[in-house]
Design an enzyme around this catalytic site. Sequence first.
Site, PDB file in Angstrom:
ATOM      1  N   CYS A  79      30.926  47.149  42.338  1.00 55.13           N
ATOM      2  CA  CYS A  79      29.852  48.100  42.610  1.00 55.13           C
ATOM      3  C   CYS A  79      30.374  49.463  43.062  1.00 55.13           C
ATOM      4  O   CYS A  79      29.680  50.470  42.939  1.00 55.13           O
ATOM      5  CB  CYS A  79      28.919  47.532  43.679  1.00 55.13           C
ATOM      6  SG  CYS A  79      27.999  46.082  43.118  1.00 55.13           S
ATOM      7  N   TYR A  80      31.585  49.495  43.590  1.00 51.57           N
ATOM      8  CA  TYR A  80      32.149  50.760  44.054  1.00 51.57           C
ATOM      9  C   TYR A  80      32.412  51.718  42.893  1.00 51.57           C
ATOM     10  O   TYR A  80      32.661  52.924  43.109  1.00 51.57           O
ATOM     11  CB  TYR A  80      33.449  50.511  44.839  1.00 51.57           C
ATOM     12  CG  TYR A  80      34.527  49.808  44.048  1.00 51.57           C
ATOM     13  CD1 TYR A  80      35.452  50.520  43.286  1.00 51.57           C
ATOM     14  CD2 TYR A  80      34.616  48.413  44.031  1.00 51.57           C
ATOM     15  CE1 TYR A  80      36.422  49.880  42.539  1.00 51.57           C
ATOM     16  CE2 TYR A  80      35.582  47.760  43.293  1.00 51.57           C
ATOM     17  CZ  TYR A  80      36.484  48.503  42.549  1.00 51.57           C
ATOM     18  OH  TYR A  80      37.432  47.862  41.800  1.00 51.57           O
TER      19      TYR A  80
END
Length: 211
Positions: A161-162
């Site tokens: 998700c980063y």
Amino acid sequence: MKTREEALKYGLSFPDTYTDRPFRDQNWQLVRYRGSNKAFLWTYERDGYINLNVKVEPEKAFFWRKIYASVIPGYHQNKEHWNTIILDGSIPDKDVKLMIAESYDLISDSPSRRIFEAVKKIPYGHVATYSQVAELAGDRKMARAVGNALHRNPDPDHIPCYRVVNAKGELAGEFAFGGPGAQAKRLEAEGVMVSDGRVDLRRYQWKPDTE
């Protein structure tokens, strides 16, 4: 989380859900997904504790059982695809909620599941925008839903998700991805340059159509 009421309230916080008491034994109360009428959360009292039955992927079933002694094979259900969570206070609320969320995603046509699958496709050393992920998940209009889903990432080791930023290339707020600076550090470890909380989309944005 120790009570049935808390578990039911959390189960009902997901879209298109409702409670059901399908058995003569009123000890059993379920939460179902309206789209298919399938139950993803079973609640009942057994041996003095509230128990929750949740659906799991087979590999995740053993993962949770290994971590917590109070997660056991599903009572009265398929032992490969269901776990029982005993609410004896030994499991942190965040993990109880995560297991319920995973169960919901498995039985519903969940936008979150499509979002997570889209995020998995973002290559190492690249980023994608919220609207780009939304489009990959089937609906460009649900960019806000992408942000909500990423903040409850069920598998950070495999769902990067980063690598998701906003339309300007800006990183998420300090509360996300492990605390202040965590997202920048993870991107920089992949060779993505971060300057003043922003990445250069012209240089680092993933362009799947060109691959």
